[in-house]
Design a protein around this motif. Structure first.
Motif, mmCIF file in Angstrom:
data_model
loop_
_atom_site.group_PDB
_atom_site.id
_atom_site.type_symbol
_atom_site.label_atom_id
_atom_site.label_comp_id
_atom_site.label_asym_id
_atom_site.label_seq_id
_atom_site.Cartn_x
_atom_site.Cartn_y
_atom_site.Cartn_z
ATOM 1 N N ALA A 1 41.790 55.683 30.400
ATOM 2 C CA ALA A 1 42.536 55.959 31.631
ATOM 3 C C ALA A 1 44.018 56.124 31.344
ATOM 4 C CB ALA A 1 42.301 54.827 32.635
ATOM 5 N N LYS A 2 44.573 55.193 30.567
ATOM 6 C CA LYS A 2 46.025 55.262 30.358
ATOM 7 C C LYS A 2 46.422 56.405 29.416
ATOM 8 C CE LYS A 2 46.329 51.379 27.109
ATOM 9 N NZ LYS A 2 46.396 49.918 27.083
ATOM 10 N N ALA A 3 45.495 56.840 28.575
ATOM 11 C CA ALA A 3 45.782 57.994 27.725
ATOM 12 C C ALA A 3 45.883 59.267 28.573
ATOM 13 C CB ALA A 3 44.691 58.156 26.663
ATOM 14 N N LYS A 4 45.178 59.293 29.700
ATOM 15 C CA LYS A 4 45.194 60.481 30.566
ATOM 16 C C LYS A 4 46.340 60.432 31.568
ATOM 17 C CE LYS A 4 42.074 63.110 33.592
ATOM 18 N NZ LYS A 4 40.702 63.184 34.135
ATOM 19 N N ASP A 5 46.633 59.214 32.078
ATOM 20 C CA ASP A 5 47.604 59.118 33.175
ATOM 21 C C ASP A 5 48.200 57.707 33.181
ATOM 22 O OD1 ASP A 5 48.962 58.889 35.559
ATOM 23 O OD2 ASP A 5 47.318 59.666 36.811
ATOM 24 N N ASN A 6 49.485 57.630 32.908
ATOM 25 C CA ASN A 6 50.116 56.308 32.793
ATOM 26 C C ASN A 6 50.131 55.524 34.112
ATOM 27 O OD1 ASN A 6 51.316 54.341 31.058
ATOM 28 N ND2 ASN A 6 53.221 54.683 32.193
ATOM 29 N N ASP A 7 49.937 56.199 35.230
ATOM 30 C CA ASP A 7 49.868 55.492 36.524
ATOM 31 C C ASP A 7 48.636 54.581 36.611
ATOM 32 O OD1 ASP A 7 52.151 56.726 37.300
ATOM 33 O OD2 ASP A 7 51.193 58.182 38.634
ATOM 34 N N LYS A 8 47.686 54.795 35.714
ATOM 35 C CA LYS A 8 46.455 53.992 35.725
ATOM 36 C C LYS A 8 46.565 52.769 34.814
ATOM 37 C CE LYS A 8 44.699 57.428 38.080
ATOM 38 N NZ LYS A 8 44.605 57.298 39.546
ATOM 39 N N ASN A 9 47.622 52.726 34.034
ATOM 40 C CA ASN A 9 47.791 51.713 32.989
ATOM 41 C C ASN A 9 48.045 50.315 33.575
ATOM 42 O OD1 ASN A 9 48.479 50.249 30.743
ATOM 43 N ND2 ASN A 9 50.310 51.434 30.234
ATOM 44 N N ILE A 10 47.142 49.406 33.303
ATOM 45 C CA ILE A 10 47.340 48.006 33.713
ATOM 46 C C ILE A 10 47.766 47.216 32.488
ATOM 47 C CG2 ILE A 10 46.307 45.956 34.771
ATOM 48 C CD1 ILE A 10 46.028 48.176 36.688
ATOM 49 N N ASP A 11 48.953 46.657 32.525
ATOM 50 C CA ASP A 11 49.413 45.837 31.405
ATOM 51 C C ASP A 11 49.018 44.382 31.682
ATOM 52 O OD1 ASP A 11 50.981 45.146 29.048
ATOM 53 O OD2 ASP A 11 52.349 44.199 30.483
ATOM 54 N N PRO A 12 48.150 43.801 30.860
ATOM 55 C CA PRO A 12 47.645 42.445 31.156
ATOM 56 C C PRO A 12 48.768 41.414 31.302
ATOM 57 C CG PRO A 12 46.410 43.415 29.334
ATOM 58 C CD PRO A 12 47.539 44.353 29.630
ATOM 59 N N LYS A 13 49.801 41.542 30.462
ATOM 60 C CA LYS A 13 50.898 40.564 30.506
ATOM 61 C C LYS A 13 51.586 40.590 31.874
ATOM 62 C CE LYS A 13 55.272 39.291 28.484
ATOM 63 N NZ LYS A 13 56.164 39.410 27.326
ATOM 64 N N GLU A 14 51.929 41.801 32.300
ATOM 65 C CA GLU A 14 52.595 41.979 33.597
ATOM 66 C C GLU A 14 51.675 41.520 34.730
ATOM 67 O OE1 GLU A 14 54.958 45.869 34.455
ATOM 68 O OE2 GLU A 14 53.082 46.050 35.593
ATOM 69 N N LEU A 15 50.402 41.903 34.625
ATOM 70 C CA LEU A 15 49.414 41.546 35.663
ATOM 71 C C LEU A 15 49.337 40.042 35.882
ATOM 72 C CD1 LEU A 15 46.883 42.443 37.482
ATOM 73 C CD2 LEU A 15 45.509 41.844 35.464
ATOM 74 N N ILE A 16 49.142 39.297 34.799
ATOM 75 C CA ILE A 16 48.902 37.855 34.978
ATOM 76 C C ILE A 16 50.183 37.090 35.280
ATOM 77 C CG2 ILE A 16 46.820 37.960 33.546
ATOM 78 C CD1 ILE A 16 48.385 36.347 31.413
ATOM 79 N N LYS A 17 51.327 37.672 34.900
ATOM 80 C CA LYS A 17 52.608 37.054 35.235
ATOM 81 C C LYS A 17 52.842 37.173 36.744
ATOM 82 C CE LYS A 17 57.392 36.867 33.866
ATOM 83 N NZ LYS A 17 58.523 37.655 33.372
ATOM 84 N N SER A 18 52.554 38.361 37.291
ATOM 85 C CA SER A 18 52.780 38.582 38.726
ATOM 86 C C SER A 18 51.685 37.940 39.574
ATOM 87 C CB SER A 18 52.812 40.076 39.033
ATOM 88 O OG SER A 18 53.729 40.742 38.204
ATOM 89 N N PHE A 19 50.461 37.922 39.032
ATOM 90 C CA PHE A 19 49.322 37.468 39.834
ATOM 91 C C PHE A 19 48.492 36.454 39.049
ATOM 92 C CE2 PHE A 19 50.446 41.833 40.943
ATOM 93 C CZ PHE A 19 50.870 41.634 42.254
ATOM 94 N N PRO A 20 48.852 35.183 39.166
ATOM 95 C CA PRO A 20 48.153 34.156 38.362
ATOM 96 C C PRO A 20 46.692 33.955 38.766
ATOM 97 C CG PRO A 20 49.820 33.154 39.768
ATOM 98 C CD PRO A 20 49.971 34.621 39.920
ATOM 99 N N ASN A 21 46.238 34.633 39.810
ATOM 100 C CA ASN A 21 44.820 34.554 40.192
ATOM 101 C C ASN A 21 44.018 35.757 39.696
ATOM 102 O OD1 ASN A 21 46.300 36.136 41.996
ATOM 103 N ND2 ASN A 21 44.694 36.020 43.544
ATOM 104 N N ALA A 22 44.645 36.582 38.837
ATOM 105 C CA ALA A 22 43.930 37.756 38.297
ATOM 106 C C ALA A 22 43.521 37.511 36.853
ATOM 107 C CB ALA A 22 44.831 38.979 38.376
ATOM 108 N N ILE A 23 42.413 38.107 36.469
ATOM 109 C CA ILE A 23 42.015 38.102 35.054
ATOM 110 C C ILE A 23 41.745 39.540 34.625
ATOM 111 C CG2 ILE A 23 39.587 37.544 35.635
ATOM 112 C CD1 ILE A 23 39.467 36.083 32.862
ATOM 113 N N TYR A 24 42.248 39.891 33.449
ATOM 114 C CA TYR A 24 42.043 41.231 32.891
ATOM 115 C C TYR A 24 40.931 41.149 31.852
ATOM 116 C CZ TYR A 24 42.964 45.534 30.279
ATOM 117 O OH TYR A 24 42.824 46.760 29.664
ATOM 118 N N LEU A 25 39.967 42.048 31.931
ATOM 119 C CA LEU A 25 38.891 42.078 30.930
ATOM 120 C C LEU A 25 38.998 43.330 30.069
ATOM 121 C CD1 LEU A 25 35.745 41.021 33.018
ATOM 122 C CD2 LEU A 25 37.489 39.584 31.951
ATOM 123 N N GLY A 26 38.879 43.140 28.790
ATOM 124 C CA GLY A 26 38.874 44.272 27.853
ATOM 125 C C GLY A 26 37.671 44.169 26.942
#
Lengths: 366, 366
Positions: B197-222
């Motif tokens: 997704a992020k290779a095609k369009d950077n608007d789709k890019n979820i950065d796990p670090k930013e995500l969990i810093k802003s939202f401590p109730n989120a988990i990123y799976l890779g």
């Protein structure tokens, strides 16, 4: 964030220390470290299993064959049972987990020996079940029967032979016991070390086919992690009457075993020559450990496995374990089982001699 | 024997058909079969991962390093998060299972899109939780918000991009959505296809670090199963605030990932050149699939993944899937999702051309 209350009671399994940790913590070179802590086969895996891994490595981008067709066929021939009487797990550990999740819940009781494989309790607590333990140190079927009649457990664990102590029940006694157990009680016969037990004494030999034919409420567990030398590949199996296998299969996540693990297990199972060599090494080396214990005045439990448990008196199990660890020999301190005891895997002749030499050194310093 | 009632409601995951099955059932030679069914990387694993497997095969008799020290360090550097914000599973699948077992029970509701990864529902049902689905075919955050406010789910699944459809939410919209979610609701951002997704369009890019810093109730799976080419090795990861990781870790069985999988993932993560080559192939080949659909008058969902979903009208998805299967091309029939649709993995140029040629052949016969 709040989580399910059951999480509070879960304790974590204390594994044997890996070689990587000793490299990192003590700066000892990897090839100078001897691991006699987790009952791995010191002769390693079958060379045929290694060849299969190397040959098939280019296919690891593909998901595994989730039907596990080839390995099930091979286990079916090996044990003379049908393929629908077999389930394959990421170690026999995972089959233990399936059994508990399928059969037990927060209202259940699960019966096991006082000192036995720690994962039985960990998985039991994860579903909130109550763990009942027989009082004696080694497996005692009279105690099991008494506790069965008192507590009506939904699952009974018999570890045959028993880890971490090495004691082993006789087949005829197990069969007599099973005749007295209600058909809705699941009896788990954990045969992780059966290859070693039956090589030493045929009275210990549990034949899965005979077992499940006579007792449709029993499940036999086997593993490729011990005698078969595939501890790092995470693969084991359960053999039971097909309605049990069907229920457990509902809990099996797709692709629970890697492609290379399935292929390695297939080759390991065929290479019975390697198994014989491994069992031979174990039978030859075990008497040195018994002699050493007698020499030093330690108690030990006669073992039907590839390890021996020394029950210590004047020596502290943590002290000797740490002494050996700092010198690159990893053994298992049984203090987490509430025992002043150590469990040592039977290694190769060279490994064992280094263990004895270091132990002598420890004793001479006291 | 009786089992827990929850087992009755568990359905089984229908996996893409393995090559072994096509060999067995249709007698087609293994090297003539093309698998475009499970979104594996058609360029295979990194050659460095293969070398590591071959080099380390002799150590498979030893249990894995259960601390997963080396891979956690490497993921920690790659994503700029702390090692105690990382958990490693037997595929990201297993992290999904941990999340549901940690947070949900028979009183819980779990919210997900109408058509999304099937394992979300399978694991939800295993704990007796109620599955709530948004009505629209693709992910729609207005619907998610409405259903969140109505049903108060304890877990929300966002599959970004979504499997099996290929649609993908924008990062800014996800963040706006997350701001409106209670901090005790676990939001799982499944990024199995994020690399594409992020290779095609950077608007789709979820950065796990930013995500969990802003939202401590989120988990990123890779996962390492898709772009990283390790589908057969069963390894993935979760990144979340450390108290979530601590809770999930209580449910992680010891040795849940094989030794060779840990080593292969470590090398695959380092080999970003191989990833770039894989993403390049995907970007180059995708337009041929879009052009083919337009040519034939099929609808398709613009895809941010390494697969494309054709929504069929006159053609029956089972008919075309079977036709291709009998000729050695495996694709994914989405009939089990209640759709007359097929999902095709973007393969190499040669593989894709064979697919197009056979599809033409099928159409010409009608």
């Amino acid at each position: 964030m709040t989580f399910n209350a059951a999480l509070d009671s879960i304790s974590t399994y204390e594994a044997g220390k890996p070689i990587e940790l000793v490299v990192r913590e003590f700066g000892i070179k990897e090839d100078e470290i001897i691991k006699l802590a987790s009952n791995e086969n010191p002769l390693g895996a079958s060379p045929k299993a290694l060849q299969s891994i190397i040959k098939n490595a280019p296919n690891i981008y593909l998901y595994p064959d989730d039907s596990m067709f080839a390995l099930k066929e091979s286990l079916s021939q090996h044990f003379q049972v049908s393929t629908n009487e077999i389930i394959i797990g990421a170690g026999s550990d995972q089959i233990i987990e399936f059994c508990i999740h399928a059969k037990a819940n927060e209202n259940s009781k699960i019966l096991m020996a006082k000192t036995t494989f720690a994962m039985y309790e960990i998985y039991s607590k994860a579903v909130g079940a109550k763990v009942i333990r027989t009082p004696g140190e080694v497996h005692n079927l009279a105690e099991f029967l008494e506790y069965y009649n008192t507590y009506h457990p939904s699952i009974i664990f018999l570890c045959v032979p028993n880890n971490p102590l090495g004691d082993c029940l006789d087949r005829v006694d197990i069969y007599k016991f099973l005749k007295q157990i209600n058909e809705d009680t699941l009896v788990i016969i954990d045969g992780a070390y059966q290859e070693y037990a039956k090589a030493k004494d045929n009275d210990k030999n549990i034949d899965p086919k005979e077992l499940i034919k006579s007792f449709p409420n029993a499940i036999y567990l086997g593993t490729f992690s011990k005698a078969y030398g595939l501890g790092g590949m995470r693969i084991g199996y359960g053999i039971a009457e097909k309605s049990i296998i069907k229920a457990l299969s509902k809990l099996r996540p797709p692709f629970n075993v890697t492609t290379l693990s399935l292929l390695a297990a297939l080759e390991a199972l065929k290479d019975q020559e390697h198994i014989q060599k491994s069992l031979q090494n174990n039978l030859e080396q075990m008497p040195y450990f018994e002699a050493f214990a007698k020499e030093q005045g330690f108690d030990y439990i006669p073992s039907y496995t590839n390890f021996i448990t020394y029950l210590l008196k004047e020596i502290d199990s943590t002290q000797i374990s740490d002494f050996l660890l700092q010198r690159g020999v990893i053994i298992r301190n049984l203090s987490s089982y509430g025992l002043n005891a150590i469990r040592i895997t039977i290694g190769t002749k060279e490994q064992n001699q280094k263990f004895f030499a270091l132990f002598h050194h420890f004793l001479s310093q006291r």
